[in-house]
Design a protein around this motif. Structure first.
Motif, short mmCIF file in Angstrom:
data_model
loop_
_atom_site.label_atom_id
_atom_site.label_comp_id
_atom_site.label_asym_id
_atom_site.label_seq_id
_atom_site.Cartn_x
_atom_site.Cartn_y
_atom_site.Cartn_z
N GLN A 39 -7.56 1.95 6.64
CA GLN A 39 -6.49 1.71 7.61
C GLN A 39 -5.13 1.64 6.94
N GLN A 40 -5.03 0.86 5.86
CA GLN A 40 -3.76 0.75 5.16
C GLN A 40 -3.36 2.07 4.51
N THR A 41 -4.34 2.82 4.05
CA THR A 41 -4.04 4.13 3.46
C THR A 41 -3.49 5.08 4.51
N ALA A 42 -4.12 5.08 5.67
CA ALA A 42 -3.63 5.94 6.76
C ALA A 42 -2.21 5.57 7.14
N GLN A 43 -1.91 4.27 7.20
CA GLN A 43 -0.56 3.83 7.53
C GLN A 43 0.44 4.26 6.44
N ALA A 44 0.03 4.15 5.19
CA ALA A 44 0.93 4.52 4.09
C ALA A 44 1.26 6.01 4.14
N PHE A 45 0.26 6.84 4.41
CA PHE A 45 0.50 8.28 4.48
C PHE A 45 1.31 8.63 5.72
N ALA A 46 1.03 7.94 6.83
CA ALA A 46 1.81 8.18 8.05
C ALA A 46 3.26 7.80 7.83
N ALA A 47 3.51 6.73 7.08
CA ALA A 47 4.88 6.30 6.80
C ALA A 47 5.61 7.35 5.97
N LEU A 107 4.85 3.40 13.51
CA LEU A 107 4.40 2.71 12.31
C LEU A 107 4.33 1.20 12.54
N GLU A 108 3.38 0.57 11.88
CA GLU A 108 3.31 -0.89 11.92
C GLU A 108 4.57 -1.45 11.26
N PRO A 109 5.12 -2.53 11.82
CA PRO A 109 6.36 -3.11 11.25
C PRO A 109 6.27 -3.39 9.76
N ALA A 110 5.15 -3.94 9.29
CA ALA A 110 5.01 -4.27 7.87
C ALA A 110 5.04 -3.02 7.00
N THR A 111 4.41 -1.94 7.49
CA THR A 111 4.41 -0.69 6.73
C THR A 111 5.81 -0.10 6.67
N LEU A 112 6.51 -0.13 7.80
CA LEU A 112 7.88 0.40 7.83
C LEU A 112 8.78 -0.41 6.90
N ALA A 113 8.62 -1.72 6.90
CA ALA A 113 9.42 -2.57 6.02
C ALA A 113 9.15 -2.25 4.56
N ALA A 114 7.87 -2.09 4.22
CA ALA A 114 7.50 -1.79 2.83
C ALA A 114 8.01 -0.43 2.40
N ALA A 115 7.91 0.55 3.29
CA ALA A 115 8.34 1.91 2.96
C ALA A 115 9.84 1.98 2.75
N GLN A 157 -2.30 15.57 -6.50
CA GLN A 157 -1.66 14.26 -6.29
C GLN A 157 -2.07 13.66 -4.95
N LYS A 158 -2.14 14.49 -3.93
CA LYS A 158 -2.52 13.99 -2.60
C LYS A 158 -3.96 13.48 -2.60
N ALA A 159 -4.85 14.22 -3.25
CA ALA A 159 -6.25 13.80 -3.32
C ALA A 159 -6.37 12.50 -4.10
N LEU A 160 -5.63 12.39 -5.19
CA LEU A 160 -5.66 11.19 -6.01
C LEU A 160 -5.15 9.98 -5.23
N ALA A 161 -4.00 10.13 -4.59
CA ALA A 161 -3.41 9.03 -3.84
C ALA A 161 -4.31 8.59 -2.69
N GLN A 162 -4.88 9.55 -2.00
CA GLN A 162 -5.75 9.23 -0.86
C GLN A 162 -6.97 8.43 -1.32
N GLU A 163 -7.60 8.88 -2.39
CA GLU A 163 -8.84 8.24 -2.82
C GLU A 163 -8.59 6.86 -3.42
N PRO A 216 0.82 -1.22 0.00
CA PRO A 216 0.00 0.00 0.00
C PRO A 216 0.85 1.26 0.00
N TYR A 217 2.02 1.22 0.67
CA TYR A 217 2.91 2.39 0.66
C TYR A 217 3.40 2.67 -0.76
N ALA A 218 3.92 1.65 -1.43
CA ALA A 218 4.43 1.84 -2.79
C ALA A 218 3.29 2.23 -3.73
N PHE A 219 2.10 1.66 -3.50
CA PHE A 219 0.93 1.99 -4.31
C PHE A 219 0.58 3.47 -4.19
N SER A 220 0.54 3.95 -2.95
CA SER A 220 0.21 5.37 -2.74
C SER A 220 1.28 6.28 -3.31
#
Length: 428
Positions: A310-318, A331-339, A295-301, A248-252
């Motif tokens: 939830q995953q979107t919020a984590q991606a933006f927080a990362a 950050l959740e470990p998985a999100t930090l690893a992906a980022a 870009q921010k509106a596009l990525a968020q939606e 989700p991080y790379a996607f956003s």
């Protein structure tokens, strides 16, 4: 019914269609039973497929009835590509991929209510044919002359390797899918990408020949990027909808990094904001493009549509945390690893940090700077950070106390200035 055809055109989502006046009237009178098909030629759908998934969602929201087909039969063959013959995947692999893609498809349309979606698998009817029956009942209605004129077929015939009979016959299978869905469920519209136009019209032609009625096809334009690179691709490869293949991080980040020249076009296609809302957003964006509001509106939606809130919020927080505006430890470990997998990084054993790894060495190994001298200058000038904390001493070393939990490995986040990121991934 809403005037969905006019809205689709206003969003530049109609590249080709059969009789436009008749199709527009049918959609206005509605409801129309329509279908889109996805072949399981990979374990996940990708960004190009997302255009069709959201197209189906728009039609359903406008009061029409979706049939979402996963090609258990056509996936065993694969439609002809311009680039060359496909590798035939084993039956058990295709069957597994059918299940995965069904699960992805089911997230984008509603299977309850007045216009509930239905799933279909073309293996249910294709598997019932003998070769003789298929040639007699379906093949008899196809003109080889017209089949040869299809764009992908024509291109392959001119190539060095030509085309196999297997892939040449694909359009018969897809045409029969439309015929079967028409007979079984009254489906009168198929949509797809403009590169599929030949396959789409093979269905409309077959139904006209067999049933003596006119049905419809619509094709969306192929998505392009202003810089000439292929839409849905990054330096690390295809952007998939499966979070195991593209986080989700790379996607956003794919959407956040959209070119200014492309972002409003993407919003028309992928956003469910009204055209009036998009016009207001475009005005805001043009007034201050450096704020990247579009870009921010596009990525968020879009990230929310595909991966959930939830995953979107984590991606933006990362993203905020990596650039110093948030807490990395939260950050959740998985999100930090992906980022951190998306930035330049070095991998070291835990023993290297137990002994102390000089920050200057870590900056070089992670590819943030080219030399230790450059790293020391960055530290001296106050532009070097470890886990968002400014490095005060040139002899600062990374230790196990600096390691953040990133799931199967630990990580230390490095940054030079505001934008140059890197990481040290710690194994063991």
């Amino acid at each position: 019914m809403t005037d969905i055809f006019s809205e689709l055109k206003a969003r530049d989502l109609v590249a080709l269609s059969t009789d436009e006046s008749a199709l527009s009237s049918a959609l206005a009178e509605g409801p129309v039973n329509f279908y889109i098909g996805f072949d399981p030629t990979a374990p996940s759908l990708h960004m190009g497929n997302l255009v069709q998934l959201l197209f189906a969602r728009r039609l359903q929201l406008a009061g029409h009835n979706p049939f979402m087909l996963v090609g258990g039969a056509t996936g065993l063959i694969g439609d002809p590509r311009m680039s060359g013959e496909r590798t035939l995947n084993p039956r058990e692999v295709v069957e597994e991929w059918v299940g995965k893609i069904r699960n992805q498809v089911e997230r984008f349309v509603d299977f309850d209510g007045a216009h509930a979606a239905q799933m279909a698998n073309n293996l249910d009817w294709t598997g019932e044919y003998s070769a003789i029956d298929f040639l007699r009942e379906v093949g008899k209605h196809f003109s080889v002359n017209r089949m040869l004129a299809k764009e992908a077929v024509s291109a392959r015939l001119k190539s060095e390797h030509g085309i196999s009979f297997t892939e040449f016959s694909y359009q018969l299978l897809q045409g029969n899918d439309f015929l079967q869905l028409y007979k079984r469920h009254g489906v009168t519209l198929q949509h797809g990408g403009s590169d599929q136009w030949g396959n789409l019209t093979s269905g409309t032609d077959l139904i006209r020949r067999v049933e003596g009625v006119s049905v419809h096809a619509m094709a969306t334009p192929l998505m392009t990027k202003a810089d000439g690179t292929k839409f849905g691709k990054t330096e690390s490869g295809t952007v998939w909808l499966d979070p195991e293949l593209t986080s989700p991080y790379a996607f956003s980040q794919f959407w956040l990094n959209a070119d200014d020249r492309d972002v409003m076009k993407y919003l028309k296609v992928f956003s469910f904001r009204s055209l009036e809302e998009l016009a207001a957003l475009e005005e805001e964006f043009c007034a201050a493009p450096h704020k990247r509001s579009a870009q921010k509106a596009l990525a968020q939606e879009v990230t929310t549509l595909v991966h959930g809130e939830q995953q979107t919020a984590q991606a933006f927080a990362a993203a905020e945390a990596l650039f110093g505006s948030g807490e990395l430890a939260g950050l959740e470990p998985a999100t930090l690893a992906a980022a951190t997998a998306e930035v330049p990084h070095a991998t070291v054993p835990a023993s290297a940090l137990a002994a102390g790894l000089p920050v200057a060495d870590a900056f070089v190994e992670a590819g943030i700077v080219k030399s230790k001298g450059e790293a020391r200058r960055a530290i001296k000038e106050g532009g070097a950070y470890v886990n968002n904390v400014k490095v005060a001493a040139e002899d600062r070393a990374l230790t196990t106390a600096d390691v953040l939990d990133a799931g199967s490995a630990g990580v230390v986040v490095l940054r030079r200035g505001k934008k140059t990121l890197g990481a040290v991934r710690v194994e063991g």
